[in-house]
Scaffold this active site. Structure first.
Site, PDB file in Angstrom:
ATOM      1  N   LEU A  58       0.871  -1.182   0.000  1.00  0.00           N
ATOM      2  CA  LEU A  58       0.000   0.000   0.000  1.00  0.00           C
ATOM      3  C   LEU A  58       0.903   1.225   0.000  1.00  0.00           C
ATOM      4  O   LEU A  58       1.081   1.887   1.012  1.00  0.00           O
ATOM      5  CB  LEU A  58      -0.900  -0.029   1.235  1.00  0.00           C
ATOM      6  CG  LEU A  58      -2.357   0.392   1.023  1.00  0.00           C
ATOM      7  CD1 LEU A  58      -2.991  -0.371  -0.143  1.00  0.00           C
ATOM      8  CD2 LEU A  58      -3.172   0.184   2.281  1.00  0.00           C
ATOM      9  N   HIS A  59       1.516   1.514  -1.142  1.00  0.00           N
ATOM     10  CA  HIS A  59       2.461   2.632  -1.190  1.00  0.00           C
ATOM     11  C   HIS A  59       1.702   3.937  -1.400  1.00  0.00           C
ATOM     12  O   HIS A  59       0.486   3.996  -1.255  1.00  0.00           O
ATOM     13  CB  HIS A  59       3.553   2.389  -2.242  1.00  0.00           C
ATOM     14  CG  HIS A  59       3.043   2.308  -3.657  1.00  0.00           C
ATOM     15  ND1 HIS A  59       3.089   3.361  -4.515  1.00  0.00           N
ATOM     16  CD2 HIS A  59       2.461   1.283  -4.325  1.00  0.00           C
ATOM     17  CE1 HIS A  59       2.557   2.984  -5.676  1.00  0.00           C
ATOM     18  NE2 HIS A  59       2.172   1.738  -5.584  1.00  0.00           N
ATOM     19  N   MET A  60       2.444   4.972  -1.744  1.00  0.00           N
ATOM     20  CA  MET A  60       1.826   6.294  -1.645  1.00  0.00           C
ATOM     21  C   MET A  60       0.623   6.486  -2.569  1.00  0.00           C
ATOM     22  O   MET A  60      -0.388   7.039  -2.157  1.00  0.00           O
ATOM     23  CB  MET A  60       2.860   7.388  -1.914  1.00  0.00           C
ATOM     24  CG  MET A  60       2.336   8.766  -1.526  1.00  0.00           C
ATOM     25  SD  MET A  60       3.509  10.053  -1.855  1.00  0.00           S
ATOM     26  CE  MET A  60       4.753   9.762  -0.636  1.00  0.00           C
TER      27      MET A  60
END
Lengths: 657, 85
Positions: free
Chosen positions: B14-16
């Protein structure tokens, strides 16, 4: 992957005023190249731009973290810039950005950039930290703030990782390793050694097991390394290794292991494993009484009552020691012959010390009651117990409000103990009842409902309780008057013993009043017995702390010395902290010691014409030698009996029967 | 309150970007959104919180929604976690 290892001093530019986003990013990219993180500047720039097209990297609160995974990255790194005036980077919250970190992540870097992102945001969520970064004058200072913050948040984790680099590196790729995070609080009534020994043992054990731990120490110097709300929220569980009460409300809903502080020192592994294995119970603060909270790992009700008492006593002790020594000084600087009934206040210097000392003593019992109640019911209990303790001292009753002539008798320290426990449980009860109130009223509970209703109820209870003390006092007075014909030895035993029962309460007062009445009638031997009885308790305890050290905690031993002075000066209150912390053993010992002294004083025919005790009045004592013998013998008897009743501390902890 | 466990399948975690999409979508709901991960709670409407969680690919998270539109919020949240790139 530590942030501090990724960011070089040369890759930080402070106080930029870029005219465009491009200018800012160019600078950040240049710094990456300068630091050797990026091998191909143009390619990296392209990848950054591509990422920006997909959506903004300004995440709000003035923070922007542009980033790219790129073939052009030689080694992972960070560059940073501050823009005090702010720059519009199309942030998610619409605000300008002033703190910009650029992450350069290698293409095959796995989760590295996610980890760095996670660490950065954890640290940057703290507004005061952001402000420190913005206010930094030099890149060195900027780095220093990051280093401190990272140690605060991740110090233990990094220490553990550094200790076993190989095993940590391997499984990380295979599966996301779940890191156990623990918070702990250690505390003991003295707060000098055990608190910190337990903290150290827990920290070492956790590091050994590869877990993250933060330990708050509630020592004598106040709480250190205080757990933040975030620490607690992130923790898998809480370890409380304490022999006194710590603030518990903050741990509501967390898994918790509670134990004595000694378990923290000797069995840190067991405590940690209970949390790590998830076998610990969940702590529920609402409606959970303090005794419930000690169920696990504690000694049940006995342990919790001891904890409440010790919380009161340890807070009271400084008042007793400071006040007691000042009052002793007052007696020393006074001239007894000016006005015997006003001894201690006759000269200005004496009056000075006596006034300060008396003021300190005035707080003693309210403090005792207040902190017992706080131990039971947390912060809301303090005010309730405090007021209860003060009312116990004042002895006010409904009758005395109407009729100022009514017999008002201080309930003494036993009354203060009563007030402390009742106050604590009143507050707990209120908290339970208030659970049913609508949530909208949540905010006014601690500021209005608990203090108002709690103190009111406490007042009513004490106004009903005090007349019992008054009646007891009257009955005792009558009883003593009826004994007038009894043998002098018996009278000496009774009067001496009464002085030690409550050290300032109804028994003590009845004996004293009887003594002064006897002086008025010309019987001086009775006052002598009364006064010697009042001197014995502190002396007996002092002797016991000197010759039977293992029965006492270090702080009890240290303040034991002061009790010699207080005993010799007829300040019976010196015994109260000991009596309050262990009433069932200390009080009987003192009573027996005082009774022996009283009887001997009578037997030797000692007399005392002044309504005061202590070595200062010895010049006016008839048969001083006999009086001294009575005092010494009584004190020794009391000390021996106390040593007999009190078990060495190691045994009391339940190791042996 | 309603909740559901979801496994993050995005290889980058769940990156930016997905975190941004997620929090932006969640902010439109009245319900409170809580992400449980690694035994800790994170506010699903704050990108800082979601990023701080550092949720990697293959991690199981539990999304809890509480409020008048909790079911709609939960459905949307699950959809984003499972599809966002």
């Amino acid at each position: 992957m530590k942030v501090i290892d990724l960011l070089k001093e040369s890759a930080i530019t402070l106080n930029m005023a870029p005219s465009s986003k491009e200018e800012l990013y160019d600078k950040l990219i240049d710094m990456h190249c300068g630091a050797g993180n990026v091998s191909d500047k143009e390619a990296f720039k392209k990848d950054i731009a591509k990422r920006e097209e997909e959506g903004p990297t300004a995440i709000g609160d003035g923070v922007a973290i542009p980033h790219a995974k790129s073939e052009a990255v030689a080694k992972p790194g960070l560059s940073a810039a501050t823009v005090p005036a702010g720059i519009d980077l199309d942030a998610m919250d619409g605000a300008p950005s002033n703190l910009v970190f650029m992450i350069a992540a290698p293409k095959q870097g796995g989760d590295m950039h996610l980890e760095v992102l996670s660490r950065l945001t954890v640290m940057l969520m703290d507004e005061s930290f952001r402000k420190k970064l913005l206010d930094s004058k030099t890149p060195k200072e900027f780095l220093k703030h990051i280093d401190e913050k990272e140690i605060e948040k991740y110090g233990a984790e990094d220490a553990a990782a550094a200790q076993k680099p190989e095993p940590a590196a391997q499984p990380q790729e295979a599966q996301p390793k779940k890191k156990v995070k623990i918070v702990a609080v250690t505390a003991c009534p003295t707060g000098i050694a055990h608190t910190f020994m337990a903290a150290e043992a827990l920290e070492q054990k956790a590091a050994e097991l590869g877990y993250e731990i933060k330990v708050e120490t509630n020592g004598s110097g106040g709480a250190k390394n205080v757990l933040t709300a975030r620490d607690i929220a992130e923790a898998d569980g809480v370890i409380i290794a304490a022999d006194k009460n710590v603030e518990m409300a903050r741990f509501d809903g967390k898994k918790m292991v509670q134990s004595k502080v000694s378990d923290g020192i000797h069995k840190p592994g067991e405590l940690i494993e209970k949390i790590a294995s998830g076998s610990a119970g969940v702590y529920s603060h609402k409606g959970g009484s303090a005794s419930e909270s000690t169920e696990e790992g504690g000694d049940g009700i006995g342990h919790s009552i001891y904890k409440h008492l010790m919380n009161g006593v340890s807070h009271m002790l400084p008042f007793v020691v400071g006040g007691g020594i000042l009052i002793a000084l007052a007696f020393l600087f006074d001239n007894y012959e000016i006005d015997p009934s006003n001894f201690g206040m006759n000269t200005p210097l004496a009056a000075f010390f006596k006034t300060i000392g008396d003021t300190a003593f005035g707080f003693m019992l309210p403090i005792l009651a207040g902190f017992i109640a706080m131990s039971i019911a947390d912060r809301p209990g303090l005010a309730v117990g405090f007021v209860g303790g003060a009312l116990a001292v004042a002895g006010t009753t409904f009758a005395s409000l109407v009729n100022p002539e009514a017999n008002v008798v201080s309930a003494g320290f036993l009354g203060a103990l009563f007030a402390g426990f009742v106050g604590g449980y009143i507050t707990l009860g209120l908290e339970k009842i208030c659970e049913k109130l609508p949530e909208a009223l949540e905010g006014i509970k601690p500021v209005l409902i608990y203090p108002l209703i709690g103190i009111l109820l406490m007042g009513v209870v004490m106004f009903l309780f005090n007349p019992i003390i008054g009646a007891l006092n009257t009955a005792l007075n009558n009883g003593l008057n009826a004994m007038n014909g009894a043998s002098k030895i018996v009278l000496g035993i009774v009067l001496g013993g009464m002085m030690s029962i409550d050290m300032g309460g109804p028994f003590n007062k009845a004996a004293y009043v009887f003594g002064t009445a006897a002086i008025a009638e010309g019987n001086y031997d009775i006052m002598a017995a009364v006064m010697v009885g009042g001197m014995v308790p502190p002396l007996a305890i002092a002797l016991c702390t000197t010759f039977f050290k293992n029965r006492f905690t270090p702080s009890e031993r240290k303040s034991g010395v002061v009790n010699y002075i207080m005993g010799l000066c007829f300040i019976s209150e010196g015994a109260i902290p000991y009596a309050a912390s262990d009433p069932l053993r200390v009080i009987p010992s003192c009573i027996v010691g005082s009774a022996v002294s009283g009887a001997l004083s009578m037997a030797f025919g000692c007399t005392l014409m002044a309504p005061h005790g202590g070595i200062f009045v010895f010049p006016v004592v008839g048969n001083v030698l006999g009086y001294l013998i009575a005092l010494v013998v009584g004190s020794v008897v009391g000390a021996l009996m106390l040593a007999l009743l009190k078990k060495p501390l190691g045994e009391k902890a339940g190791l042996k029967k | 309150m309603t909740s559901k466990k979801v496994t993050v399948t995005n290889p980058e975690g769940l990156h930016m970007r997905p975190a941004g999409v997620f929090t932006k979508a969640m902010s439109a709901f009245e319900s409170s959104i809580n992400i449980k991960f690694n035994g800790q709670n994170y506010n699903g409407k704050s990108i800082m919180n979601v990023l701080a969680a550092g949720i990697k690919c293959g991690s199981e998270i539990e999304i809890e929604c509480d409020g008048s539109d909790e079911q709609a919020a939960l459905d949307k949240a699950v959809e984003i976690v499972q599809t966002a790139e």
